[in-house]
Write a protein that holds these residues in place. Structure first.
Motif, short mmCIF file in Angstrom:
data_model
loop_
_atom_site.label_atom_id
_atom_site.label_comp_id
_atom_site.label_asym_id
_atom_site.label_seq_id
_atom_site.Cartn_x
_atom_site.Cartn_y
_atom_site.Cartn_z
N HIS A 70 10.24 58.20 28.20
CA HIS A 70 10.45 59.62 28.49
C HIS A 70 10.67 59.88 29.99
O HIS A 70 10.63 61.03 30.41
N ARG A 112 8.69 50.55 12.49
CA ARG A 112 9.31 51.49 13.45
C ARG A 112 10.80 51.23 13.56
O ARG A 112 11.48 51.91 14.35
N MET A 118 16.04 56.28 13.43
CA MET A 118 15.22 57.50 13.43
C MET A 118 14.50 57.61 14.77
O MET A 118 13.65 56.79 15.11
N ALA A 119 14.84 58.63 15.53
CA ALA A 119 14.27 58.79 16.87
C ALA A 119 12.76 59.00 16.83
O ALA A 119 12.06 58.64 17.78
N SER A 120 12.26 59.56 15.75
CA SER A 120 10.82 59.81 15.66
C SER A 120 10.02 58.53 15.46
O SER A 120 8.80 58.53 15.65
N TYR A 121 10.68 57.44 15.09
CA TYR A 121 10.00 56.18 14.84
C TYR A 121 10.13 55.18 15.99
O TYR A 121 9.19 54.47 16.31
N THR A 122 11.29 55.10 16.58
CA THR A 122 11.64 53.96 17.42
C THR A 122 11.64 54.30 18.90
O THR A 122 12.34 55.22 19.33
N GLU A 126 17.14 57.90 21.25
CA GLU A 126 17.16 59.29 21.69
C GLU A 126 17.42 60.28 20.55
O GLU A 126 16.92 61.41 20.58
N SER A 128 18.38 60.75 16.05
CA SER A 128 18.47 60.15 14.72
C SER A 128 19.92 60.24 14.26
O SER A 128 20.48 61.33 14.14
#
Length: 296
Positions: A70, A112, A118-122, A126, A128
């Protein structure tokens, strides 16, 4: 300790720079085969084909911190084609963002590293990816948002040639030029194959270069499996990048299964099933090609 990756143009002599990228692409192809074997099938051919493109991006061009996904000043890499996630995982592992041993979980329950990104997993992903044609629209919005924040971070958007069938892609392309999003670079995998057949039979997209030029983009077309050509193209895009200039696109002609002759010639190549006894042969062919020796 924070690991920072920065563009390498001017930092290394050309031969060392190209060899560094070539070695990374070779290892990424091995990562791909190892992940593919865990499932016995998948989008292995595409990942092998775009390894050089992603190696140039992550090893030579992108600014990021491997241990801080981030970091506000990072460049953004957006994978529009979600089913190419296996290729991005290989790059993220090579970049130190994803632990190498985690690749063994590819496509497994609770991993992951799902088969579609999938951005929420990996970490390091940045957006999905999913239905084709959305990535460039997100990239345009992200570029506008970063501009409003006063950021000079660059955005790299990876597209497939199948996404050039989509009207949303061209609306975003015109929008990027209209808003002069000069820190946006699109790279397109021109592998000439889609799920339903050859690109030219599904929807003719040529002459692709002229269309991007007409949309107002700085346009280049190169052999996407030629490391030196890719480096030159990315350097040219970087040299003309301005906060309010022309966006850039690099059309990369790649070969499905690149580096593994057994897979380069496979007819059903969009989603490959590879027999259990073929994986080791694939690895042998890949190593032989890289080292310039005959496969066992």
């Amino acid at each position: 300790m924070t690991t920072l990756s920065e563009p390498q143009a001017g930092r290394l002599d050309p031969a060392a720079r190209a060899e560094r990228v070539r070695g990374a692409a070779y290892r990424m192809r091995h990562h791909t085969l190892n992940m593919g074997e865990a499932q016995g099938q998948g989008y292995v051919g595409q990942a092998l084909g775009v390894a050089d493109m992603l190696a140039v991006t992550y090893v030579d061009q992108l600014r990021y911190r491997a241990d801080d996904e981030h970091w506000a000043e990072r460049d953004r890499f957006l994978l529009s084609t979600g089913h190419y996630a296996i290729a991005l995982y290989a790059a993220l592992a090579e970049a130190g963002v994803v632990p190498l041993d985690e690749l063994e979980t590819y496509g497994s329950d609770g991993s992951r590293l799902p088969m579609s990104g999938m951005a929420s997993y990996t970490p390091g992903m940045e957006i999905s990816g999913g239905s084709l044609g959305h990535g460039l629209t997100v990239a345009v919005g992200m570029a506008l948002g970063l501009r409003h924040q006063g950021s000079n971070s660059r955005i790299y958007n990876f597209l497939s040639d199948g996404e050039l069938d989509e009207g949303s892609t061209w609306e975003a392309a015109m929008g990027a030029a209209h808003h002069r999003l000069g820190l946006l670079t699109a790279m397109v995998d021109m592998n000439a194959l889609q799920a339903d057949g050859k690109t030219e039979t599904v929807m003719r997209i040529e002459p692709a270069e002229e269309k991007w030029v007409a949309a107002g983009w700085f346009t280049q077309r190169v052999d996407g499996n030629d490391v030196e050509a890719l480096l030159a193209a990315f350097d040219a895009a970087a040299e003309q990048a301005r906060p309010e200039g022309r966006p850039s696109v690099i059309l990369c002609d790649t070969r499905i299964g690149r580096g593994v002759p057994l897979l380069e010639t496979r007819e059903k190549a969009h989603f490959m099933r590879i027999d259990e006894d073929e994986w080791e042969l694939c690895r042998q062919q890949l190593t032989a090609g890289y080292e310039g020796v005959e496969a066992l």
